[in-house]
Design an enzyme around this catalytic site. Structure first.
Site, mmCIF file in Angstrom:
data_model
loop_
_atom_site.group_PDB
_atom_site.id
_atom_site.type_symbol
_atom_site.label_atom_id
_atom_site.label_comp_id
_atom_site.label_asym_id
_atom_site.label_seq_id
_atom_site.Cartn_x
_atom_site.Cartn_y
_atom_site.Cartn_z
ATOM 1 N N GLU A 72 1.010 -1.235 0.075
ATOM 2 C CA GLU A 72 0.049 -0.111 0.079
ATOM 3 C C GLU A 72 0.775 1.322 0.052
ATOM 4 O OE1 GLU A 72 -2.788 -0.316 3.161
ATOM 5 O OE2 GLU A 72 -3.667 -1.897 2.312
ATOM 6 N N GLU A 114 -5.401 -8.426 0.833
ATOM 7 C CA GLU A 114 -5.929 -8.253 2.137
ATOM 8 C C GLU A 114 -7.263 -8.066 1.873
ATOM 9 O OE1 GLU A 114 -4.429 -4.871 4.557
ATOM 10 O OE2 GLU A 114 -2.382 -5.670 4.001
HETATM 11 O O1 IFM Z 1 -4.035 -3.123 9.261
HETATM 12 C C1 IFM Z 1 -4.112 -2.476 7.862
HETATM 13 C C2 IFM Z 1 -2.859 -3.019 7.174
HETATM 14 O O2 IFM Z 1 -1.583 -2.800 7.872
HETATM 15 C C3 IFM Z 1 -2.698 -2.395 5.726
HETATM 16 N N1 IFM Z 1 -4.092 -2.490 5.101
HETATM 17 C C4 IFM Z 1 -5.273 -2.218 6.018
HETATM 18 C C5 IFM Z 1 -5.269 -3.043 7.033
HETATM 19 C C6 IFM Z 1 -6.485 -2.328 7.953
HETATM 20 O O3 IFM Z 1 -6.507 -0.955 8.117
#
Ligand code: IFM
Length: 476
Positions: free
Chosen positions: A175, A381
């Site tokens: 990200e 994710e």
């Molecule tokens: O916890 C975070 C992760 O580190 C990166 N993506 C989003 C998740 C939830 O906020």
């Protein structure tokens, strides 16, 4: 109910043979042991120790203590039937000062972790950067300066040589949108700077770091790993008289600022135009775009919710007050004319206040297939925070998280039925953990962590997920 028990009916929705079911964590969020074995502070240590930055003054000093409990955590993953574990490597354990001496103890930790995964038949999916920049690199300017990309390339070389014989998938960055815009544009994430031009320079140096790292990993990995990067794509809806323009701007800054150079070898012309009053992009040097534009095997997709934006002309920028929703303004979204306002969306919501919109995942996967028809995808994710309660018998019923996951897996399945080449899915997160500015207040785990005793309890959603991972069929 035991992990993977038979107490579910099958939906009949089956993922193809070989589809990867995994779960994800990140170093600063789970490891703890922040001052052990040669690790030095990262920007998140500094940030979380700065009063007022993180809820309740929480830090990652202990987190889930995964650094010491990794073996039993790997046993848990095996019980859950996971095919793969997506973890991140803490740069400040490997090159603690960012440049200079290499810390063998740090390499040894990840080497043991990788061996432990392989012994249990779980594929290691390693991210090099999930936001824990060594503090000395920030002191020297951080991601807005080019030298940080140079240091990252060296770190990638070191890790490729150390683990490249065993890693299944290398992911360069997690990200970069958050690193650049929240870290340097809005300031809600470490290092907490609100400097629009710096945010855009950070975008470029993160892109450069990605491309250089892919080359360095390829040159040093002796196994046959796959290469990837993980982006948190914004699925945007527009409102107001300039709805389409609002969506275009969000997509340019949040999505195409990364996919442009990484997957097409150029920055989108509209992005350069939108940001012309903030920067002239002169930090892009000859040869950079070729360096960034590296073939990758799989594109990592993080998805939680949608955003709705409205464009206002002639009003002064408002500060963005939350990384993933709410109001965004000139600093987090550096642009020329007008201000992007991020509007409240229809519920239901998770405990983060994020709207639950599984159709957004399907839409995103289809749109990526259209934009990049030959690029394999992986959901790296997806998951949800809810305020879990422990039942009298010690179990953790979390029907809302289970429902969230079921609906999102179903959406991904629908996308695959329409031809999307989706190779796998990683639930965020394996464990409740340090949720950045929210500290330990928000729980994303499919496994509960009691932060007093550090005891782990598989939640109902974890049992459900085990069933999915073991059968390949979405349980009702
Ligand atoms: O916890 C975070 C992760 O580190 C990166 N993506 C989003 C998740 C939830 O906020």
């Amino acid at each position: 109910m035991r992990a993977g028990s038979d107490d579910y009916r099958d939906s009949g929705l089956v993922f193809p043979e070989g589809f990867t079911f995994g779960s994800a964590t990140a170093s600063y969020q789970v490891e703890g042991a922040a001052q052990e074995d040669g690790r030095l502070p990262s920007i998140w240590d500094t940030f979380s120790m700065t009063p007022g930055r993180v809820w309740n003054g929480d830090t990652g000093d202990v987190a889930c203590d995964h650094y010491h409990r990794w073996e039993s955590d790997l046993d848990l993953m095996k019980d859950l039937g996971l095919d793969a574990y997506r973890f991140s490597i803490a740069w400040p354990r490997i090159v603690p000062a960012g440049t200079g001496a290499v810390n063998q103890a740090g390499i040894d930790f990840y080497s043991r972790l990788v061996d432990g995964l392989l012994e249990r038949g779980i594929r290691p999916v390693a991210t090099l950067y999930h936001w824990d920049l060594p503090q000395p690199l920030e002191d020297a300017g951080g991601w807005p300066v080019r030298a940080t990309a140079d240091a990252f390339e060296r770190y990638a070389e070191i890790m490729g040589a150390a683990l490249g014989d065993r890693i299944h998938t290398w992911t360069t960055l997690n990200e970069p949108w958050c690193s650049a815009y929240l870290g340097y544009g809005q300031g809600g994430h470490a290092p907490g700077r609100a400097e629009p031009a710096a945010a855009l320079a950070a975008v470029h140096h993160l892109n450069l770091a990605h491309g250089r790292a892919v080359q360095a990993l390829r040159a040093t990995s002796t196994g046959d790993p796959e290469y990837s990067v993980t982006l948190n794509f914004h699925v945007a809806r527009g409102r107001g008289p300039q709805a389409a323009e609002a969506v275009r701007r969000v997509e340019a800054l949040a999505n195409r600022a990364f996919t442009g150079p990484m997957l097409r070898g150029e920055y989108p012309a509209d992005l350069l135009e939108d940001t012309a009053s903030v920067t002239d992009w002169s930090f892009v040097q000859d040869g950079d775009l070729e360096a960034i534009h590296q073939p990758i095997d799989v594109l990592g997709v993080n998805y939680y919710s949608t955003v709705t934006a409205q464009l206002w002309d002639g009003v002064s920028p408002r500060q963005m007050n939350d990384g993933h929703k709410a109001v965004a303004g000139g600093t987090a979204w550096p642009g020329s004319d007008g201000v992007l306002e991020f509007l409240e969306q229809p519920g239901p919501y998770t405990a983060m206040g994020w709207n639950i919109a599984p159709e957004g995942l399907e839409e995103l996967l289809l749109s990526l297939r259209e934009q990049f028809p030959d690029q394999a995808l992986m959901v790296t994710e997806n998951g949800a925070a809810f305020d879990d309660e422990v039942a009298d018998d010690g179990s953790v019923p979390d029907p809302e998280r289970l429902d969230y996951l079921r609906r999102h897996f179903t959406a991904a399945h629908r996308a695959m039925q329409q031809g999307v080449d989706l190779r796998g899915y990683f639930v965020w997160s394996l464990l409740d953990n340090f949720e950045w500015g929210y500290g330990y207040a928000k729980r994303f785990g499919i496994v509960r962590v009691d932060f007093d005793t550090l005891e782990r309890t598989v939640k109902q959603s974890g049992e459900w997920y085990a069933r999915l991972a073991k059968t390949g069929t979405i349980p009702e």
